[in-house]
Write an enzyme that holds these catalytic residues in place. Structure first.
Site, PDB file in Angstrom:
ATOM      1  N   SER A   1       6.740  11.654 -97.680  1.00  0.00           N
ATOM      2  CA  SER A   1       5.867  12.973 -97.756  1.00  0.00           C
ATOM      3  C   SER A   1       6.943  14.209 -97.726  1.00  0.00           C
ATOM      4  O   SER A   1       7.968  14.064 -98.408  1.00  0.00           O
ATOM      5  CB  SER A   1       4.979  12.984 -96.674  1.00  0.00           C
ATOM      6  OG  SER A   1       3.951  13.881 -96.656  1.00  0.00           O
TER       7      SER A   1
ATOM      8  N   ASP B   1      -2.871   8.623-104.277  1.00  0.00           N
ATOM      9  CA  ASP B   1      -2.498   9.717-103.462  1.00  0.00           C
ATOM     10  C   ASP B   1      -2.583  11.219-104.167  1.00  0.00           C
ATOM     11  O   ASP B   1      -1.813  11.163-105.067  1.00  0.00           O
ATOM     12  CB  ASP B   1      -1.074   9.289-102.925  1.00  0.00           C
ATOM     13  CG  ASP B   1      -0.392  10.563-102.050  1.00  0.00           C
ATOM     14  OD1 ASP B   1      -1.145  11.454-101.532  1.00  0.00           O
ATOM     15  OD2 ASP B   1       0.899  10.519-101.738  1.00  0.00           O
TER      16      ASP B   1
ATOM     17  N   HIS C   1      -0.945   7.481-100.133  1.00  0.00           N
ATOM     18  CA  HIS C   1       0.141   8.215 -99.541  1.00  0.00           C
ATOM     19  C   HIS C   1       1.436   7.196 -98.793  1.00  0.00           C
ATOM     20  O   HIS C   1       1.054   6.512 -97.919  1.00  0.00           O
ATOM     21  CB  HIS C   1      -0.349   9.315 -98.545  1.00  0.00           C
ATOM     22  CG  HIS C   1       0.911  10.276 -98.423  1.00  0.00           C
ATOM     23  ND1 HIS C   1       1.092  10.834 -99.443  1.00  0.00           N
ATOM     24  CD2 HIS C   1       1.247  10.969 -97.305  1.00  0.00           C
ATOM     25  CE1 HIS C   1       1.985  11.906 -99.070  1.00  0.00           C
ATOM     26  NE2 HIS C   1       1.933  11.943 -97.671  1.00  0.00           N
TER      27      HIS C   1
END
Lengths: 500, 500
Positions: free
Chosen positions: B182, B434, B459
């Site tokens: 991320s 995602d 994710h």
């Protein structure tokens, strides 16, 4: 010669055309310049004056959001030879001085503009010339100086390139190439390393990116100075090495002080041992200076200088086995070459203070923060009095002067030190005569991180304008540099075609 | 759903385990988390707990010299599998949260440690967890927040690696590899770009480095969310798209407000149109959330979730041609999957404020300064109500909240945007499920800047610990990742041998 004195002296050499910082003990050294304003090509002045002056509103702090102040960064554009189709943009990463001075003294860019169909851009470094973040207050204190770092300067360059691509439509899809000399060369290399999306390559001329920490021996700089004199004649460096003790012996009492003052035609007589140290520093400075500008043609550097000035100086040091007074006389003759080539000087003025220049303030601060370069001498491998590098002393002096402490390892953390092989498209050019080559990259690192060594070159001779007296080595260097640049440009356009 | 609300909501998804910023209108969204604390492998807790905690004194400001304050950066070391000979060091570039949480939730690093003979290092990001530059005052005002930037965080990482090489002798000549997910994945990629001398490569998992300016369409994120629901059944996304108007129609008067409040078992009844907007935001948040954690096995995310939760949710949206009240009932059933899988909840609490977390403060500030990600919806290509991206509104809100203005183009200036092909050794992994993959690198850029797409991945599934229910695509992705890392390690040792 105190080491700190020597150090500040050497650092100042990176700064062309402006004076060095002047702590009290350094007044006599304050005329230090690295100028390369050659008068031998007066026509060049006209040629180089065709630029337009611009200003870009830049953030004072690129790395924080609290300070929302701005300042105007000055930059110059010369586009006489620029072609909107297939052209390129040579971007001078300005260093510690007035950008117009660099523009007028980087003849190489002007000389190759037509061949590369290039627009020339000269970007002024913040805190120099007219690009002062806080105007007249820029050097007021460490709070105002806080935004004088190489990182901020590189960010200015990046924002400027974005601005140019945005406002000059044909520039949008053209390759930019960073060009710089000395500290400007370091910036050119670092710019390519940190912002490879902004420039397809960099020409880093005489850029001592390894003159930090222990990447090169701290003595290498003065060894090269010494070698330059030894090359003219072994007796030359030998005489100079002997001269420090001779001066010491001759100045033991007031009679001696007067005698030496008169023999050297000093404008102000020596009064005490402190003055004697000052004298030695000033003389050492002169030898260093000569090593940097040992150019193959007459030049006008502070005072006019002959071609190959070290050779001329060394004419006066043919016999090392002379008495102290004879040696003193020889020193005077040698100094005269440097300070009185025109024959107009009535006396030699070692305590003349420098032209007050903001530039010197800026560089002194940078040398006391990021650009911490260790220097030393041992009197054996070099012709100077021995002095160790003492970071603590240096740090204390910086703190006294600026209220900040140097971070000697930061540049290596930031820019990678010797571990830079993953980068690409940087030319490191160095002159073998240039003492700064000792901290430079003089061997190829990879196929695209290349070293170009100029056997007969002093400090970034390759960036100077073409000259009839240029040695073959610099002609070859320039031609290789152009060849690399052309390849970068070709590759850029090829990748552009591939994309579409 | 207000765009700003949506935006802040989405930004918050980057931040696992901590709450999003809570401007007054967003109270109901404040439970947003991106947690991946799976309970299905309790044994992992033990496995991952064997780390030691350390602190490194870091400069608060790496980019200036006036501020000489320091703070302690926390980092964790796990060296059970580390080999001093031929080993490697996996360096987690901590993102916006407590580093222990990342350490416990990045099972991939633990799973591959033995194979790579790797030491694991988890470096906490400044202004998160315990690494607070000004302690309790760190979030006091924009002056204290001024040193919360990605550049400062990367410099912390660089100083930490230098420190490790200096203090752990066997680490000195070992290759470091950056790993992150991320925002942490963005940092891993940027770290390799800016400090390639520090890490031989980077695994950037689910790192939306292109979710800036206009590099990708602002609608792509919500389109992917929508596609995830459509994939389960076209009627599912169709029903959700219809639901906004249905809610609008049903809540026109106080009777309607009560009816909806009761049908959804809301803990607090809706009072006015503002509450209705709040409700819509909260529901939209839930769908986004589900898209991000649509993992193939049961997980404990705030509330426990079933495997493939979108599939379970969509069971309730089989028929799009139902009355508004029936649709409302279906929404309740769907929300129940997310908020009441355990069956314990008495009512659904959309206004519960988040656990107060310093982390949320930090991320809100970052989203308002550097990490400016445009999002939009049009209600056609996505199943949400249409909202344009309005930078001005966003900027004004940031100024009100933090007293700073965002610089939406800075990240591209700094890190190169799409023009990054001169870099090397970065793996960009993305899960097709995602929504962040829309701003990620999903095609190879060069031989060494590679994209790995995980068809069944949400994710950064690849950074999670091995699980019996892992789909083949993530197993393959992890194996390719390890193969790349092994090559980087091999190349590192080969170049070391060459040097000696």
């Amino acid at each position: 010669m105190g080491l700190l004195v020597l150090l500040l002296l050497l650092l100042a050499f990176l700064m062309p055309g402006v004076a060095i910082p002047v702590p009290p003990a350094l007044r006599a050294l304050s005329n230090l310049h690295l100028s390369t304003k050659f008068t031998s090509r007066p026509s060049a002045v006209t040629k180089y004056s065709k630029y337009s002056i611009h200003y870009l509103k830049q953030k004072v702090d690129h790395f924080g959001f609290k300070n929302d102040k701005h300042f105007n960064q000055r930059y110059l554009i010369a586009d006489q030879h620029w072609k909107k189709e297939g052209g390129s943009i040579l971007f001078y990463t300005g260093n510690e001085g007035d950008i117009i001075w660099f523009c007028n003294n980087t003849g190489f860019m002007w000389d190759v503009a037509e061949e590369l169909k290039a627009m020339l851009v000269f970007a002024e470094h913040r805190y120099y010339g007219q690009s002062l973040p806080f105007g007249a207050n820029s050097f007021k204190d460490s709070r105002h100086m806080n935004f004088l770092t190489s990182e901020q300067a590189l960010a200015d360059f990046a924002e400027l390139i974005k601005h140019l691509k945005k406002t000059i439509p044909a520039a949008k899809n053209q390759p930019f190439i960073a060009v710089g000399g000395s500290y400007g060369g370091m910036l050119a290399a670092w710019f390519r390393m940190k912002y490879p999306h902004m420039v397809v390559g960099a020409l880093a001329a005489s850029a001592p990116i390894w003159q930090f920490e222990d990447m090169v021996p701290c003595g290498v700089f003065m060894e090269i100075v010494t070698a330059d004199f030894r090359r003219s004649s072994p007796n030359c460096s030998k005489s100079i090495r002997k001269s420090w003790d001779a001066i010491h012996r001759l100045t033991r009492n007031s009679t001696g002080l007067n005698l030496v003052s008169e023999a050297l035609h000093l404008c102000t007589s020596l009064k005490n041992s402190q003055d004697v140290q000052h004298l030695k520093d000033w003389i050492a400075e002169t030898w260093v200076n000569l090593a940097m500008v040992d150019y193959p043609y007459e030049s006008n550097f502070l005072q006019p200088l002959p071609a190959w000035p070290i050779k001329v100086v060394c004419q006066h040091f043919k016999n090392p086995n002379v008495s102290d007074t004879e040696l003193l006389q020889n020193i005077f003759s040698a100094l005269n070459v440097y300070y009185n080539y025109s024959g107009q000087a009535k006396c030699l003025n070692m305590s003349e203070t420098s032209t007050s220049s903001l530039g010197s303030m800026g560089w002194s601060y940078q040398a006391c923060t990021e650009i911490v370069m260790p220097f030393c001498t041992n009197g054996i491998d070099d012709m100077f009095e021995p002095h160790a590098w003492d970071l603590k002393d240096f740090s204390n002096d910086c703190y006294r002067q600026w209220g900040v402490k140097p971070r000697p390892t930061w540049i290596t953390t930031m820019y990678g030190g010797k571990n830079i092989s993953s980068h690409s498209n940087i030319i490191f050019s160095n002159g073998d005569l240039d003492p700064w080559s000792g901290g430079g990259v003089t061997k190829n690192i990879t196929d695209t991180l290349v070293a170009i060594n100029i056997a007969e070159g002093a400090h970034h001779l390759d960036l100077r304008a073409n000259n009839a007296f240029d040695p073959m080595s610099v002609l070859l260097a320039r031609s290789m540099e152009v060849r690399h640049m052309k390849k970068w440009i070709r590759d850029f356009y090829a990748s552009l075609t591939k994309k579409h």
